[in-house]
Design a protein around this motif. Structure first.
Motif, PDB file in Angstrom:
ATOM      1  N   GLY A 119       9.294  -6.779 -11.384  1.00  0.00           N
ATOM      2  CA  GLY A 119       9.266  -6.477 -10.031  1.00  0.00           C
ATOM      3  C   GLY A 119       8.228  -6.510  -8.742  1.00  0.00           C
ATOM      4  N   PHE A 120       8.467  -5.875  -7.110  1.00  0.00           N
ATOM      5  CA  PHE A 120       7.374  -6.651  -6.699  1.00  0.00           C
ATOM      6  C   PHE A 120       6.599  -5.046  -5.940  1.00  0.00           C
ATOM      7  N   LEU A 121       5.575  -5.775  -5.425  1.00  0.00           N
ATOM      8  CA  LEU A 121       5.073  -4.749  -4.340  1.00  0.00           C
ATOM      9  C   LEU A 121       4.486  -5.085  -3.509  1.00  0.00           C
ATOM     10  N   ILE A 122       5.260  -4.460  -2.051  1.00  0.00           N
ATOM     11  CA  ILE A 122       4.335  -5.587  -0.673  1.00  0.00           C
ATOM     12  C   ILE A 122       2.881  -5.090  -0.202  1.00  0.00           C
ATOM     13  N   LYS A 123       2.277  -5.827  -0.131  1.00  0.00           N
ATOM     14  CA  LYS A 123       0.821  -5.636   0.281  1.00  0.00           C
ATOM     15  C   LYS A 123       0.182  -4.624   0.810  1.00  0.00           C
ATOM     16  N   SER A 124       1.184  -4.514   1.996  1.00  0.00           N
ATOM     17  CA  SER A 124       1.337  -3.111   2.610  1.00  0.00           C
ATOM     18  C   SER A 124       1.617  -2.122   2.363  1.00  0.00           C
ATOM     19  N   ALA A 125       2.400  -1.770   1.000  1.00  0.00           N
ATOM     20  CA  ALA A 125       2.395  -0.297   0.268  1.00  0.00           C
ATOM     21  C   ALA A 125       1.061   0.497   0.451  1.00  0.00           C
ATOM     22  N   THR A 126       1.509   1.518   0.553  1.00  0.00           N
ATOM     23  CA  THR A 126       0.307   2.609   0.684  1.00  0.00           C
ATOM     24  C   THR A 126       0.273   3.376  -0.573  1.00  0.00           C
ATOM     25  N   ALA A 127      -0.935   3.429  -0.779  1.00  0.00           N
ATOM     26  CA  ALA A 127      -2.090   3.999  -2.020  1.00  0.00           C
ATOM     27  C   ALA A 127      -0.848   4.974  -3.424  1.00  0.00           C
ATOM     28  N   SER A 128       0.254   5.572  -2.835  1.00  0.00           N
ATOM     29  CA  SER A 128       1.416   6.420  -3.480  1.00  0.00           C
ATOM     30  C   SER A 128       2.348   5.804  -3.521  1.00  0.00           C
ATOM     31  N   GLU A 129       2.558   4.773  -3.503  1.00  0.00           N
ATOM     32  CA  GLU A 129       3.267   3.841  -3.346  1.00  0.00           C
ATOM     33  C   GLU A 129       3.009   2.465  -4.356  1.00  0.00           C
ATOM     34  N   LEU A 130       1.394   2.269  -4.127  1.00  0.00           N
ATOM     35  CA  LEU A 130       1.727   1.279  -5.534  1.00  0.00           C
ATOM     36  C   LEU A 130       1.245   2.363  -6.739  1.00  0.00           C
ATOM     37  N   LEU A 131       1.194   3.752  -6.678  1.00  0.00           N
ATOM     38  CA  LEU A 131       0.497   4.078  -8.571  1.00  0.00           C
ATOM     39  C   LEU A 131       1.875   4.694  -8.526  1.00  0.00           C
ATOM     40  N   THR A 132       2.852   4.493  -7.937  1.00  0.00           N
ATOM     41  CA  THR A 132       3.892   4.964  -8.053  1.00  0.00           C
ATOM     42  C   THR A 132       4.897   3.989  -9.047  1.00  0.00           C
ATOM     43  N   ALA A 133       5.213   2.814  -7.986  1.00  0.00           N
ATOM     44  CA  ALA A 133       5.557   1.073  -8.786  1.00  0.00           C
ATOM     45  C   ALA A 133       5.085   1.149  -9.854  1.00  0.00           C
ATOM     46  N   ILE A 134       3.575   1.361 -10.417  1.00  0.00           N
ATOM     47  CA  ILE A 134       2.856   0.864 -11.787  1.00  0.00           C
ATOM     48  C   ILE A 134       3.366   2.056 -12.781  1.00  0.00           C
ATOM     49  N   ARG A 135       3.901   3.148 -12.199  1.00  0.00           N
ATOM     50  CA  ARG A 135       4.603   4.293 -13.181  1.00  0.00           C
ATOM     51  C   ARG A 135       6.209   3.828 -13.288  1.00  0.00           C
ATOM     52  N   ILE A 136       6.557   3.599 -12.630  1.00  0.00           N
ATOM     53  CA  ILE A 136       8.067   2.867 -12.755  1.00  0.00           C
ATOM     54  C   ILE A 136       7.925   1.795 -13.864  1.00  0.00           C
ATOM     55  N   VAL A 137       7.490   0.703 -13.478  1.00  0.00           N
ATOM     56  CA  VAL A 137       7.555  -0.511 -14.473  1.00  0.00           C
ATOM     57  C   VAL A 137       7.095  -0.370 -15.375  1.00  0.00           C
ATOM     58  N   SER A 138       5.754   0.280 -15.448  1.00  0.00           N
ATOM     59  CA  SER A 138       5.318   0.992 -17.353  1.00  0.00           C
ATOM     60  C   SER A 138       6.745   1.457 -17.738  1.00  0.00           C
ATOM     61  N   SER A 139       7.360   2.672 -17.781  1.00  0.00           N
ATOM     62  CA  SER A 139       8.623   3.394 -18.031  1.00  0.00           C
ATOM     63  C   SER A 139       9.711   2.266 -18.083  1.00  0.00           C
ATOM     64  N   GLY A 140       9.149   0.753 -18.508  1.00  0.00           N
ATOM     65  CA  GLY A 140      10.298   0.043 -18.583  1.00  0.00           C
ATOM     66  C   GLY A 140      11.452  -0.731 -17.213  1.00  0.00           C
ATOM     67  N   GLU A 141      11.167   0.384 -15.884  1.00  0.00           N
ATOM     68  CA  GLU A 141      12.462   0.009 -14.722  1.00  0.00           C
ATOM     69  C   GLU A 141      11.996  -0.880 -14.411  1.00  0.00           C
ATOM     70  N   ALA A 142      13.196  -1.989 -13.450  1.00  0.00           N
ATOM     71  CA  ALA A 142      12.775  -2.568 -12.794  1.00  0.00           C
ATOM     72  C   ALA A 142      12.323  -2.397 -11.111  1.00  0.00           C
ATOM     73  N   LEU A 143      10.942  -2.724 -10.939  1.00  0.00           N
ATOM     74  CA  LEU A 143      11.091  -1.843  -8.807  1.00  0.00           C
ATOM     75  C   LEU A 143      11.534  -3.467  -8.689  1.00  0.00           C
ATOM     76  N   LEU A 144      13.034  -3.777  -8.491  1.00  0.00           N
ATOM     77  CA  LEU A 144      13.716  -4.610  -7.442  1.00  0.00           C
ATOM     78  C   LEU A 144      14.734  -3.308  -6.416  1.00  0.00           C
ATOM     79  N   ALA A 145      14.749  -3.700  -5.255  1.00  0.00           N
ATOM     80  CA  ALA A 145      15.171  -2.648  -4.199  1.00  0.00           C
ATOM     81  C   ALA A 145      16.234  -3.450  -3.535  1.00  0.00           C
ATOM     82  N   PRO A 146      17.307  -3.262  -2.851  1.00  0.00           N
ATOM     83  CA  PRO A 146      18.316  -4.335  -2.519  1.00  0.00           C
ATOM     84  C   PRO A 146      18.110  -5.069  -1.393  1.00  0.00           C
ATOM     85  N   THR A 147      16.209  -5.146  -1.027  1.00  0.00           N
ATOM     86  CA  THR A 147      16.165  -5.688   0.006  1.00  0.00           C
ATOM     87  C   THR A 147      15.536  -6.619  -1.246  1.00  0.00           C
ATOM     88  N   VAL A 148      14.908  -6.841  -2.079  1.00  0.00           N
ATOM     89  CA  VAL A 148      14.466  -7.611  -2.189  1.00  0.00           C
ATOM     90  C   VAL A 148      16.117  -8.614  -2.852  1.00  0.00           C
TER      91      VAL A 148
END
Length: 239
Positions: A119-148
């Motif tokens: 997955g990808f995380l934009i550096k301008s992401a908020t703290a909440s978005e960072l933590l959510t991204a870590i949880r999503i990827v850790s759970s085995g999902e991919a963080l891949l939005a349509p924009t990506v």
């Protein structure tokens, strides 16, 4: 209360182990801020800090983290090569890489996914978005939005790109092919379910079978398979 009384009832809840995170970021101030945030979050802990790509590979082998938060641009070895080496290590098969990127500048989406990033995380992401991204990827999902995925299609259009990892699509069913195509277009499970008139559970079953048949690490690699198999065309980038 007797000992017998104490033994009656539900077993005590055993908390899940924390998500173990390795930080790979050459800017000390940014890395320190990530560490403070993650260590202060229940259920997460930082197990190592790397300032170069080579250090990230070494520390990933040493600590076997659940997640590597990987900057693309680092000295000594860039984040893509570091990701490739970490994901290619069979001993560290449980480690997933979350790429830190600035989409307006970095043209590394395809190469990062092919290297094994989840997955990808934009550096301008908020703290909440960072933590959510870590949880999503850790759970085995991919963080891949349509924009990506649209960015990925653009890279396919303009090239050049690395040699494809050939995956045989002959063994997948017609329904699995439809699901794979929609994954390649950046649709979520619920969007795929609605589009194909299926339940979300059925979509997840199809995705599980696709992962097994195509020997894909996660959803991100299914996106690569969809592009390389010709299931997604340039026009799909303009959903």
């Amino acid at each position: 209360m007797s000992t017998d009384d104490m033994s009656i009832g539900a077993a005590p809840h055993t908390p899940s182990p924390p998500i173990r995170v390795l930080l790979a970021e050459d800017q000390v101030l940014v890395r320190d801020s990530f560490k403070v945030l993650i260590d202060a979050t229940p259920g997460m802990t930082v197990v190592g800090e790397a300032g170069t790509g080579a250090e990230a590979v070494f520390l990933a082998q040493r600590h076997r983290p659940d997640i590597v938060l990987m900057d693309v641009r680092m000295p000594d070895m860039d984040g893509i090569e570091a990701t490739r080496r970490i994901c290619a290590d069979p001993v560290g098969a449980g480690t997933r890489v979350l790429i830190l990127t600035t989409f307006d500048q970095d043209d590394y989406v395809y190469a990062s996914l092919q290297a094994g990033a989840s997955g990808f995380l934009i550096k301008s992401a908020t703290a909440s978005e960072l933590l959510t991204a870590i949880r999503i990827v850790s759970s085995g999902e991919a963080l891949l939005a349509p924009t990506v995925t649209r960015r990925l299609i653009a890279e396919f259009r303009h090239g050049p790109r690395p040699a494809p990892v050939v995956r045989d699509l002959n063994d997948i069913t017609q329904r699995e092919r439809e699901v794979l195509t929609l994954i390649g277009r950046g649709m979520s499970n619920s969007e795929i379910a609605e589009h194909l008139h299926l339940t979300v559970g059925t979509v997840k079953t199809h995705i599980g079978r696709l992962l097994a048949k195509l020997h894909a690490r996660d959803r991100a690699q299914l996106v690569i398979a969809a592009y390389e198999g010709g299931l997604v065309t340039n026009s799909d980038g303009h959903r």
